[in-house]
Design a protein around this motif. Structure first.
Motif, PDB file in Angstrom:
ATOM      1  N   THR A  36       0.613  -1.155  -0.347  1.00  8.10           N
ATOM      2  CA  THR A  36      -0.249   0.006  -0.096  1.00  8.10           C
ATOM      3  C   THR A  36       0.993   1.308  -0.055  1.00  8.10           C
ATOM      4  O   THR A  36       1.728   1.526   1.154  1.00  8.10           O
ATOM      5  CB  THR A  36      -0.955  -0.468   1.044  1.00  8.10           C
ATOM      6  N   LEU A  37       0.567   2.290  -1.001  1.00  2.00           N
ATOM      7  CA  LEU A  37       1.555   3.406  -0.911  1.00  2.00           C
ATOM      8  C   LEU A  37       0.970   4.438  -0.765  1.00  2.00           C
ATOM      9  O   LEU A  37      -0.381   4.401  -1.575  1.00  2.00           O
ATOM     10  CB  LEU A  37       1.887   3.149  -2.546  1.00  2.00           C
ATOM     11  N   ASN A  38       1.332   4.966   0.172  1.00  5.89           N
ATOM     12  CA  ASN A  38       0.257   6.412   0.060  1.00  5.89           C
ATOM     13  C   ASN A  38       1.667   7.814  -0.067  1.00  5.89           C
ATOM     14  O   ASN A  38       2.409   7.976   0.096  1.00  5.89           O
ATOM     15  CB  ASN A  38      -0.044   6.923   1.822  1.00  5.89           C
ATOM     16  N   LEU A  39       1.384   8.026  -1.410  1.00 11.78           N
ATOM     17  CA  LEU A  39       2.383   8.878  -2.026  1.00 11.78           C
ATOM     18  C   LEU A  39       1.632  10.621  -2.595  1.00 11.78           C
ATOM     19  O   LEU A  39       0.763  10.933  -2.252  1.00 11.78           O
ATOM     20  CB  LEU A  39       2.930   8.872  -3.601  1.00 11.78           C
ATOM     21  N   THR A  40       2.750  11.615  -2.709  1.00 11.63           N
ATOM     22  CA  THR A  40       2.286  12.913  -2.677  1.00 11.63           C
ATOM     23  C   THR A  40       3.843  13.233  -3.951  1.00 11.63           C
ATOM     24  O   THR A  40       4.492  12.672  -3.694  1.00 11.63           O
ATOM     25  CB  THR A  40       3.080  13.930  -2.003  1.00 11.63           C
TER      26      THR A  40
END
Length: 140
Positions: free
Chosen positions: A29-33
């Motif tokens: 799971t990736l939470n990217l800006t």
């Protein structure tokens, strides 16, 4: 976020991606800006797997956004990421230790950022072997 919403993303935006594979396989799971003007990506990766003991590899990630032309129709978005375990160092603690990398990934996404493929590598022991996984990925 619908597919039509994702097509309009430019500038600075938040992108959440989930990988999926066979039941019981690790997932990422990736939470990217994503900051498109400078092609910079930062965020957080969490690799998990329902095993005993459970797999839980958390990493702060940074990377580069690359626009690619590929053979066949269309173009792709590529994101190369490198990650290190999160460390909570005291503010007055000095320089701190050198922490080895624990995560690497290459994402190849459709131009709307909604789906693609991820190839990621992680290690549970910072001096141990790298585990390599390739899976489809989709926006959450």
């Amino acid at each position: 976020m619908s597919t039509t919403d994702v097509k309009q993303l430019a500038g600075l935006f938040h992108l959440t991606l989930h990988s999926g594979g066979a039941p019981g396989a690790p997932t990422d799971t990736l939470n990217l800006t994503v900051y498109t003007p400078k092609r910079e990506v930062t965020g957080y990766s969490l690799v998990t797997q329902a095993t005993n003991p459970p797999l839980h590899v958390a990493s702060h990630v940074t990377g580069t956004l690359i626009y690619e032309t590929v053979t066949g129709p269309g173009s792709k978005i590529r994101i190369d990421l490198n990650g290190w375990p999160e460390i909570h160092w005291p503010p007055q603690g000095g320089i701190g230790p050198v922490i080895p990398q624990n995560y690497k990934a290459i994402l190849v996404l459709e131009p709307n950022y909604a789906s693609g493929v991820i190839r990621y590598e992680y290690r549970t022991d910072l001096s141990g072997p790298w585990h390599v996984v390739e899976q489809p990925v989709h926006a959450a």
